[in-house]
Scaffold this motif. Structure first.
Motif, PDB file in Angstrom:
ATOM      1  N   MET A 121       0.832  -1.206   0.000  1.00  0.00           N
ATOM      2  CA  MET A 121       0.000   0.000   0.000  1.00  0.00           C
ATOM      3  C   MET A 121       0.867   1.256   0.000  1.00  0.00           C
ATOM      4  O   MET A 121       0.565   2.234  -0.693  1.00  0.00           O
ATOM      5  N   ALA A 122       1.962   1.221   0.786  1.00  0.00           N
ATOM      6  CA  ALA A 122       2.848   2.380   0.817  1.00  0.00           C
ATOM      7  C   ALA A 122       3.444   2.625  -0.571  1.00  0.00           C
ATOM      8  O   ALA A 122       3.507   3.766  -1.035  1.00  0.00           O
ATOM      9  N   GLY A 123       3.843   1.539  -1.247  1.00  0.00           N
ATOM     10  CA  GLY A 123       4.405   1.670  -2.590  1.00  0.00           C
ATOM     11  C   GLY A 123       3.409   2.291  -3.551  1.00  0.00           C
ATOM     12  O   GLY A 123       3.738   3.221  -4.296  1.00  0.00           O
ATOM     13  N   VAL A 124       2.168   1.774  -3.523  1.00  0.00           N
ATOM     14  CA  VAL A 124       1.142   2.300  -4.429  1.00  0.00           C
ATOM     15  C   VAL A 124       0.877   3.774  -4.129  1.00  0.00           C
ATOM     16  O   VAL A 124       0.729   4.602  -5.041  1.00  0.00           O
ATOM     17  N   THR A 125       0.857   4.112  -2.822  1.00  0.00           N
ATOM     18  CA  THR A 125       0.629   5.512  -2.446  1.00  0.00           C
ATOM     19  C   THR A 125       1.736   6.403  -2.983  1.00  0.00           C
ATOM     20  O   THR A 125       1.476   7.510  -3.485  1.00  0.00           O
ATOM     21  N   LEU A 126       2.988   5.914  -2.872  1.00  0.00           N
ATOM     22  CA  LEU A 126       4.115   6.707  -3.373  1.00  0.00           C
ATOM     23  C   LEU A 126       3.972   6.952  -4.862  1.00  0.00           C
ATOM     24  O   LEU A 126       4.157   8.079  -5.347  1.00  0.00           O
ATOM     25  N   ILE A 127       3.612   5.895  -5.610  1.00  0.00           N
ATOM     26  CA  ILE A 127       3.469   6.051  -7.062  1.00  0.00           C
ATOM     27  C   ILE A 127       2.327   7.005  -7.389  1.00  0.00           C
ATOM     28  O   ILE A 127       2.488   7.969  -8.147  1.00  0.00           O
ATOM     29  N   GLY A 128       1.148   6.741  -6.764  1.00  0.00           N
ATOM     30  CA  GLY A 128      -0.025   7.568  -7.058  1.00  0.00           C
ATOM     31  C   GLY A 128       0.195   9.021  -6.689  1.00  0.00           C
ATOM     32  O   GLY A 128      -0.135   9.926  -7.452  1.00  0.00           O
ATOM     33  N   GLY A 129       0.778   9.242  -5.507  1.00  0.00           N
ATOM     34  CA  GLY A 129       1.031  10.608  -5.070  1.00  0.00           C
ATOM     35  C   GLY A 129       1.983  11.327  -6.001  1.00  0.00           C
ATOM     36  O   GLY A 129       1.788  12.492  -6.336  1.00  0.00           O
ATOM     37  N   SER A 130       3.035  10.607  -6.435  1.00  0.00           N
ATOM     38  CA  SER A 130       4.012  11.236  -7.325  1.00  0.00           C
ATOM     39  C   SER A 130       3.370  11.620  -8.650  1.00  0.00           C
ATOM     40  O   SER A 130       3.609  12.728  -9.163  1.00  0.00           O
ATOM     41  N   ILE A 131       2.546  10.716  -9.187  1.00  0.00           N
ATOM     42  CA  ILE A 131       1.888  11.034 -10.454  1.00  0.00           C
ATOM     43  C   ILE A 131       1.022  12.275 -10.295  1.00  0.00           C
ATOM     44  O   ILE A 131       1.062  13.203 -11.117  1.00  0.00           O
ATOM     45  N   GLY A 132       0.250  12.310  -9.176  1.00  0.00           N
ATOM     46  CA  GLY A 132      -0.623  13.460  -8.941  1.00  0.00           C
ATOM     47  C   GLY A 132       0.165  14.751  -8.810  1.00  0.00           C
ATOM     48  O   GLY A 132      -0.208  15.780  -9.366  1.00  0.00           O
ATOM     49  N   ALA A 133       1.287  14.683  -8.054  1.00  0.00           N
ATOM     50  CA  ALA A 133       2.055  15.906  -7.807  1.00  0.00           C
ATOM     51  C   ALA A 133       2.628  16.461  -9.095  1.00  0.00           C
ATOM     52  O   ALA A 133       2.744  17.668  -9.266  1.00  0.00           O
ATOM     53  N   ILE A 134       2.984  15.560 -10.016  1.00  0.00           N
ATOM     54  CA  ILE A 134       3.586  16.026 -11.264  1.00  0.00           C
ATOM     55  C   ILE A 134       2.522  16.473 -12.258  1.00  0.00           C
ATOM     56  O   ILE A 134       2.746  17.362 -13.073  1.00  0.00           O
ATOM     57  N   ALA A 135       1.310  15.871 -12.147  1.00  0.00           N
ATOM     58  CA  ALA A 135       0.318  16.069 -13.205  1.00  0.00           C
ATOM     59  C   ALA A 135      -0.320  17.453 -13.195  1.00  0.00           C
ATOM     60  O   ALA A 135      -0.679  17.965 -14.251  1.00  0.00           O
ATOM     61  N   TYR A 136      -0.476  18.082 -12.006  1.00  0.00           N
ATOM     62  CA  TYR A 136      -1.323  19.267 -11.943  1.00  0.00           C
ATOM     63  C   TYR A 136      -0.539  20.568 -12.080  1.00  0.00           C
ATOM     64  O   TYR A 136       0.645  20.635 -11.754  1.00  0.00           O
ATOM     65  N   ASN A 137      -1.236  21.601 -12.564  1.00  0.00           N
ATOM     66  CA  ASN A 137      -0.658  22.941 -12.642  1.00  0.00           C
ATOM     67  C   ASN A 137      -1.190  23.844 -11.545  1.00  0.00           C
ATOM     68  O   ASN A 137      -0.795  24.987 -11.438  1.00  0.00           O
ATOM     69  N   ASP A 138      -2.142  23.311 -10.781  1.00  0.00           N
ATOM     70  CA  ASP A 138      -2.745  24.066  -9.688  1.00  0.00           C
ATOM     71  C   ASP A 138      -1.878  23.875  -8.447  1.00  0.00           C
ATOM     72  O   ASP A 138      -1.644  22.745  -8.019  1.00  0.00           O
ATOM     73  N   ILE A 139      -1.379  24.966  -7.880  1.00  0.00           N
ATOM     74  CA  ILE A 139      -0.475  24.878  -6.727  1.00  0.00           C
ATOM     75  C   ILE A 139      -1.080  24.046  -5.610  1.00  0.00           C
ATOM     76  O   ILE A 139      -0.422  23.204  -5.007  1.00  0.00           O
TER      77      ILE A 139
END
Lengths: 493, 112
Positions: A277-295
């Protein structure tokens, strides 16, 4: 009797009730709340020292000895978090004085913050599972109110999502408590642990433990974080900072407590699952952090990444990793507050949350630019700052147990953090200055001072990490040897 | 008796799940409220239904009923009452602001 143990929880609770009746006196509300947090800081520092001297403290309410009564247990892990939470709330309040609009301040903002803090601190201190549920609810109810305080459409929409998710997960918490009570017949954490150690962790107990894992994952934002970015970015920056600093940490604390004290007999099932679960969270969070332009989105996804990172420590469960996770938890409470406040200040100054509409802020607000830069380095874990030691120790633990995949994910996620914030930095602070000097909104001292204090805090924590490493290693020692905790609670002293 | 109560709790959970998954906000709130009823029944059954006399020192019986689940349920009822009422207020406010209680339409509101 260690009556002092109850004060960090009871002071904000009583203050919150009293402040409801002092609605017109905003100035008084402000400084009373700030004073309570300052006093709390002092008290928790004192208790923390006392624990180093006398060992784990406990307070049996009404003189009912465990396992019969409800009790508070204070060990280094709890008190370290109580201390950090009090300090950080106090500084966030300083920012609130100068940034929150009068309407929100009048609508019981300060009582709600007091209740929120009471719930958070109560959850850290309690030694009883049902009591933990009650404090979770205290904390959640005030957070429901804070999410929707102000009543804009966006806040209401995310408030409804946030409430629904949390009501359902609280229901699952109750169900899990019911099953556990039916199986072991007690709700005192130490007593549950003792009984499970006697009977062995039977398959049914492992199933119950996974139910608890789901419940706390929902609260902490582990894998089940889809509600988090919306509801943390909808309210004003101050409230977002309180949430980002405190709320997910309570879920993480509960996970650490349950899976080191109670359900530690089947690591092949539970801790492997936490690792995945921690691994999946790291991947998902990283994708989200990179994907958005909204601060705001980038910042909230950074919260998710940190949750994944801290739980890597629980998944590998070596002394180094747990100590690192405790240090990182303290660091994360401070740095997330700073990150939310910096982001909020940028949005306030530019009037937009999208990075493509910002440019060249470093010329207008050089100080803010440097603060953001230091925040970014600290989050990424660059050596002199506070994120470094925690990351190294967690990484060391993961390497010791051969969890190389988790190790790789944990450090790749640091790169994602760095990249996502660097993108904000390059877009917003570098480039052509588009705000002329006449249009510049002045950055008042009241907004800048809390940011500077937090920045100095992360530098100080990084340089003086030795001073909290003592407490962190004691906390890790108690977490990894449940007998110390059980002995302190169940035996008369 | 335990079996019947457990089945009842199961029925409540399925009803509540159906309601929570609907598009109408009021139904969702009612669903969460029914969820909590199911949980209370479960707690009571897990503690064991009436097995002996009431847990008072004056009663000189061989076995006593466990009183703890009832204390837990009482607390949980109060909490779920508070949460449900607050939820209803939020739903009403959202209805005032947006003129809808349909979750699909609420979902479509843009984050400004």
């Amino acid at each position: 009797m260690n009556n002092i143990l109850v004060f960090p929880m009871v002071l904000p609770l009583i203050t919150g009730v009293i402040l409801i009746f002092l609605r017109p006196f905003i100035k008084l509300q402000r400084w009373v709340t700030f004073g309570v947090m300052a006093v709390n800081t002092g008290i928790s520092l004192y208790i923390l020292q006392k624990i180093q001297k006398d060992g784990i403290l406990r307070l049996d309410f009404g003189g009912w000895e465990p396992p019969f009564g409800i009790l508070f247990v204070g060990d280094s892990f709890s008190l370290l978090l109580v201390l950090t939470a009090s300090i950080v709330t106090a500084i966030i309040l300083l920012y609130a004085f100068h940034s929150l609009d009068a309407a929100r301040e009048k609508m019981y903002f300060y009582p709600l913050v007091n209740f929120l803090v009471a719930g958070v601190i109560g959850s850290f201190l309690t030694g009883d599972l049902f009591n933990l549920f009650v404090f979770f609810e205290v904390m959640l109810l005030s957070s429901y109110a804070l999410v929707s305080l102000g009543g804009s459409k966006m806040q209401l929409k995310h408030g409804i999502i946030y409430m629904t998710i949390n009501v359902v997960s609280s229901w699952m918490f109750l169900i899990a408590i019911a099953y556990l009570y039916g199986t072991v017949g007690t709700l005192n954490l130490a007593h549950i642990s003792q009984r499970i150690a006697e009977s062995g962790q039977t398959p049914i107990l492992t199933v119950i433990s996974i139910l608890f894992l789901i419940v706390f994952s929902l609260k902490a934002g582990l894998v089940l974080y889809q509600w988090l970015p919306g509801s943390y970015s909808a309210p004003p920056a101050v409230i977002g900072a309180l949430f980002g600093a405190l709320l997910t940490k309570v879920g993480i604390y509960a996970l650490y407590r349950m899976f080191t004290l109670v359900f530690y007999h089947e690591p092949a099932i539970t801790h492997t699952l936490i690792g995945i679960m921690a691994g999946v969270t790291l991947i998902g969070g990283s994708i989200g952090a990179i994907a958005y332009n909204d601060i705001r989105r980038v910042i909230t996804y950074n919260v998710v990444i940190a949750v994944g990172f801290i739980l890597v420590g629980l998944a590998v469960l070596t002394p180094a990793a747990v100590e690192g996770a405790v240090i990182y938890l303290v660091h994360d409470i401070i740095i997330k507050a700073l990150l939310f406040l910096t982001g909020g200040t940028m949005i306030y100054l530019t009037g937009t949350a999208r990075i493509e509409n910002m440019s060249g802020l470093i010329r207008n607000y050089p100080m803010l630019g440097w603060i953001f830069f230091i925040t970014m380095l600290s989050l990424a874990g660059v050596p002199p700052l506070s994120g470094f030691l925690g990351k190294v120790l967690v990484g060391q633990g993961a390497a010791e147990t051969g969890s190389y995949l988790l190790l790789a994910l944990a450090f790749l996620s640091s790169l994602a953090v760095l990249y996502s914030l660097l993108r904000i930095f390059l877009n917003a602070f570098w480039g052509e200055t588009i705000i002329s000097e006449e249009d510049e909104i002045p950055l008042k001292k009241g907004r800048l001072v809390p940011l500077v204090v937090f920045t100095l805090g992360t530098i100080a924590l990084g340089l003086g990490v030795e001073s909290i490493a003592v407490y962190a290693s004691d906390a890790a020692n108690v977490l990894l040897n449940p007998d110390i905790y059980i002995d302190a609670v169940m035996n008369d002293n | 008796m335990e079996t019947i109560i457990i089945i009842l709790a199961g029925v409540l959970v399925s009803v509540a799940t159906y309601l929570v998954l609907s598009k109408n906000l009021i139904r969702v709130i009612l669903g969460t409220s029914i969820f909590s009823h199911a949980a209370h029944l479960l707690i009571m059954t897990m503690g064991g239904l009436k097995e002996g006399s009431s847990p008072l020192l004056g009663e000189e019986a061989a076995t006593y009923t466990d009183a703890l689940p009832q204390a837990l349920i009482l607390t949980a009822i109060v909490i779920s009452f508070g949460v449900t009422s607050f939820f209803l207020v939020i739903a009403y406010r959202a209805y005032q602001e947006t003129n809808t209680d349909n979750l699909d339409i609420l979902r479509g509101i843009k984050d400004e």
